[in-house]
Design an enzyme around this catalytic site. Sequence first.
Site, PDB file in Angstrom:
ATOM      1  N   THR A 133      92.852  57.562  14.417  1.00 33.93           N
ATOM      2  CA  THR A 133      92.215  58.828  14.046  1.00 33.93           C
ATOM      3  C   THR A 133      92.991  60.028  14.562  1.00 33.93           C
ATOM      4  O   THR A 133      93.843  59.911  15.438  1.00 33.93           O
ATOM      5  CB  THR A 133      90.794  58.911  14.635  1.00 33.93           C
ATOM      6  N   HIS A 134      92.615  61.185  14.047  1.00 36.46           N
ATOM      7  CA  HIS A 134      93.077  62.450  14.591  1.00 36.46           C
ATOM      8  C   HIS A 134      92.405  62.643  15.956  1.00 36.46           C
ATOM      9  O   HIS A 134      91.186  62.521  16.069  1.00 36.46           O
ATOM     10  CB  HIS A 134      92.657  63.607  13.684  1.00 36.46           C
ATOM     11  N   GLY A 135      93.178  62.921  16.978  1.00 36.96           N
ATOM     12  CA  GLY A 135      92.610  63.184  18.295  1.00 36.96           C
ATOM     13  C   GLY A 135      91.999  61.951  18.932  1.00 36.96           C
ATOM     14  O   GLY A 135      92.252  60.820  18.531  1.00 36.96           O
ATOM     15  N   ASP A 194      90.048  57.868   9.989  1.00 38.05           N
ATOM     16  CA  ASP A 194      88.977  58.854   9.876  1.00 38.05           C
ATOM     17  C   ASP A 194      88.900  59.513   8.495  1.00 38.05           C
ATOM     18  O   ASP A 194      87.844  59.528   7.881  1.00 38.05           O
ATOM     19  CB  ASP A 194      89.059  59.892  10.997  1.00 38.05           C
TER      20      ASP A 194
END
Length: 139
Positions: free
Chosen positions: A12-14, A70
Amino acid sequence: METNMSNVLVMTHGEFAAGIKKSAEMIIGEQDNFETLVFTPEMSLDALVIALKEKLHRFDNDHPTLVLVDLFGGSPSNAVALLLAEGFDIQAISGVNLPLLLEVLSGRTLFPLDNLVSQGITAANEGVINIVKKFTEEP
């Protein structure tokens, strides 16, 4: 360990991947063959693809692999698409949420990967509920 256990990678992002892994393991316990990959703002798509390949090789088994990302069209999903174009034999789902992840982790020793993908998507969709409407509906 079950021979038909699918590998699961959440990317995912982050820090969302790390957080959802902790949440899932809080509910169903520590899991084998379960990795995360965090895409950070300073990473390029090329760096993400390299990191994804490293994570996939880290499984070091012949089990099928399911990658959960995500957002469709975001860098994690694009990294998966690039690996698919290279011939990597993986399955992938975008829109990861906790119901999807729990369904996949709980069923991965019981069901083949294709079934697991379908069940995970169903769980993800059914896990989105308007709580106020649900509790104010007539029985």
